[in-house]
Design a protein around this motif. Structure first.
Motif, PDB file in Angstrom:
ATOM      1  N   MET A  83     -36.759 -67.770  22.644  1.00  0.00           N
ATOM      2  CA  MET A  83     -37.619 -67.579  23.807  1.00  0.00           C
ATOM      3  C   MET A  83     -37.501 -68.754  24.765  1.00  0.00           C
ATOM      4  SD  MET A  83     -38.732 -64.583  23.288  1.00  0.00           S
ATOM      5  CE  MET A  83     -39.812 -64.407  24.714  1.00  0.00           C
ATOM      6  N   LEU A 122     -36.612 -68.332  28.700  1.00  0.00           N
ATOM      7  CA  LEU A 122     -37.408 -68.893  29.785  1.00  0.00           C
ATOM      8  C   LEU A 122     -36.579 -69.827  30.654  1.00  0.00           C
ATOM      9  CD1 LEU A 122     -40.716 -69.666  27.844  1.00  0.00           C
ATOM     10  CD2 LEU A 122     -40.314 -67.800  29.465  1.00  0.00           C
ATOM     11  N   GLU A 123     -35.749 -70.649  30.024  1.00  0.00           N
ATOM     12  CA  GLU A 123     -34.909 -71.583  30.772  1.00  0.00           C
ATOM     13  C   GLU A 123     -33.879 -70.841  31.616  1.00  0.00           C
ATOM     14  OE1 GLU A 123     -31.852 -75.315  29.854  1.00  0.00           O
ATOM     15  OE2 GLU A 123     -33.177 -74.560  28.282  1.00  0.00           O
ATOM     16  N   ARG A 161     -35.636 -69.106  34.582  1.00  0.00           N
ATOM     17  CA  ARG A 161     -36.032 -70.093  35.595  1.00  0.00           C
ATOM     18  C   ARG A 161     -34.826 -70.554  36.417  1.00  0.00           C
ATOM     19  NH1 ARG A 161     -39.303 -75.141  33.459  1.00  0.00           N
ATOM     20  NH2 ARG A 161     -40.837 -73.483  33.152  1.00  0.00           N
ATOM     21  N   PRO A 220     -42.819 -62.109  33.473  1.00  0.00           N
ATOM     22  CA  PRO A 220     -44.227 -62.341  33.115  1.00  0.00           C
ATOM     23  C   PRO A 220     -44.582 -61.904  31.700  1.00  0.00           C
ATOM     24  CG  PRO A 220     -44.015 -60.584  34.754  1.00  0.00           C
ATOM     25  CD  PRO A 220     -42.695 -61.261  34.673  1.00  0.00           C
ATOM     26  N   SER A 261     -42.926 -64.227  29.213  1.00  0.00           N
ATOM     27  CA  SER A 261     -43.580 -65.535  29.147  1.00  0.00           C
ATOM     28  C   SER A 261     -44.811 -65.493  28.249  1.00  0.00           C
ATOM     29  CB  SER A 261     -43.973 -65.989  30.554  1.00  0.00           C
ATOM     30  OG  SER A 261     -42.837 -66.141  31.377  1.00  0.00           O
ATOM     31  N   ALA A 286     -43.675 -65.268  24.677  1.00  0.00           N
ATOM     32  CA  ALA A 286     -43.206 -66.576  24.224  1.00  0.00           C
ATOM     33  C   ALA A 286     -44.372 -67.454  23.788  1.00  0.00           C
ATOM     34  CB  ALA A 286     -42.417 -67.262  25.338  1.00  0.00           C
ATOM     35  N   GLN A 287     -45.484 -67.389  24.529  1.00  0.00           N
ATOM     36  CA  GLN A 287     -46.670 -68.155  24.164  1.00  0.00           C
ATOM     37  C   GLN A 287     -47.264 -67.661  22.844  1.00  0.00           C
ATOM     38  OE1 GLN A 287     -48.114 -70.863  25.720  1.00  0.00           O
ATOM     39  NE2 GLN A 287     -46.254 -70.885  26.957  1.00  0.00           N
TER      40      GLN A 287
END
Length: 296
Positions: free
Chosen positions: A241, A245-246, A249, A256, A259, A262-263
């Motif tokens: 994850m 995300l990287e 970005r 969304p 993300s 991932a949290q």
């Protein structure tokens, strides 16, 4: 038949190396733990004392290690692949790493006369054991063609998706979808149980419609049973994850739902569940819902 160096004999690598032995190849294995090497030898493979030892006579090198730094270490170190393999050797990296690192490896290999492709897999431990993995491949056409006979031994769906790094980009997309799917299956199970519905029957009905998925078919029963024996650990999906995300970005892509997922994976890991299978996302939903946690 070829001499293949196989670096990384873990949950995924061990059965994959075994299939190559069964296909008649000479497979020289190396792993940080000696037990995994001994298991390969008992199946008919050979053991190596180092990466350099494993690759010295190999025509093909396959790496299946956890993360980008691990691949860089075994490829670029003094005892690594590119310093010790013969020119013309084909390096098939089947790890899940950052796309930019896959490009870096291809460039570094080219400077040493090593042909490099990235060929990450999807299918988990079951797919590796059954030799039905989905393999997404990045690299030059000729190199991918040379690798295909070996990939066909361990996988069922093999797709050349573009130049170096493309396989890892597709794998990132795969991990994004898989994580979201696990989370939503977990939420559905908790919802069904909250209303007293027979969750097994409920999942059977869901699997037959548009909500059906490989996650439901392969992991629904074990999730209901609270069996989170790792086929793919939360720790590794947490790493993936981060790659997702990287990568998003870097290109200005909004993810969304990814993300949030991932949290949730990061939270599960922080609560000590990192060594469990990624289907243990069910435990996170149960905690948030104030319910008894499965498998505890």
């Amino acid at each position: 038949m070829s001499t293949i160096a196989f670096i990384g004999l873990g949950i995924m690598g061990a059965p994959m190396a075994g299939h190559l032995v069964d296909a008649g190849h000479t497979v020289v294995g190396y792993n940080r733990s000696q037990g995994a090497i001994d298991t390969l030898v008992s199946r008919g493979g050979k053991g190596a004392t180092s990466v350099a030892d494993a690759v010295a006579e190999a025509e093909v090198v396959i790496t299946m290690v956890p993360d980008s730094p691990d691949v860089l270490g075994v490829a670029l170190g003094e005892d690594g692949i590119y310093a010790n393999a013969k020119p013309g050797t084909l390096h098939i990296d089947m790890s899940t790493i950052r796309p930019d690192v896959a490009v870096q490896l291809a460039e570094a290999g080219s400077e040493r006369g090593i042909r490099v492709i990235d060929a990450p897999v999807s299918g988990g431990e079951a797919g590796a054991k059954e030799a039905i993995l989905s393999i997404m491949v990045g690299g030059a056409d000729d190199d991918v063609a040379a690798a295909t006979p070996y990939l066909e031994v361990v996988g069922k769906t093999i797709v050349h998706v573009g130049p170096a790094g493309s396989g890892q980009t597709v794998k990132a997309a795969n991990q994004l979808i898989v994580a979201g799917n696990y989370e939503l299956v977990a939420e559905a199970i908790v919802l069904l149980r909250a209303y007293g519905v027979d969750a097994e029957a409920g999942l059977k009905a869901l699997a037959g419609g548009l909500a059906g998925s490989t996650v439901l078919n392969r992991k629904g029963a074990s999730m209901l049973a609270g069996d989170f024996k790792p086929g793919f650990r939360i720790d590794l999906h947490h790493k993936d994850m981060g790659i997702i995300l990287e990568s998003a970005r870097a290109k200005g892509v909004a993810i969304p739902l990814g993300s949030v997922t991932a949290q949730l994976i990061g939270s599960l890991r922080a609560q000590g569940d990192g060594g469990l299978d990624h289907s243990a996302l069910l435990r996170g939903v149960e905690r948030l819902s104030g319910q008894e946690v499965s498998g505890s």
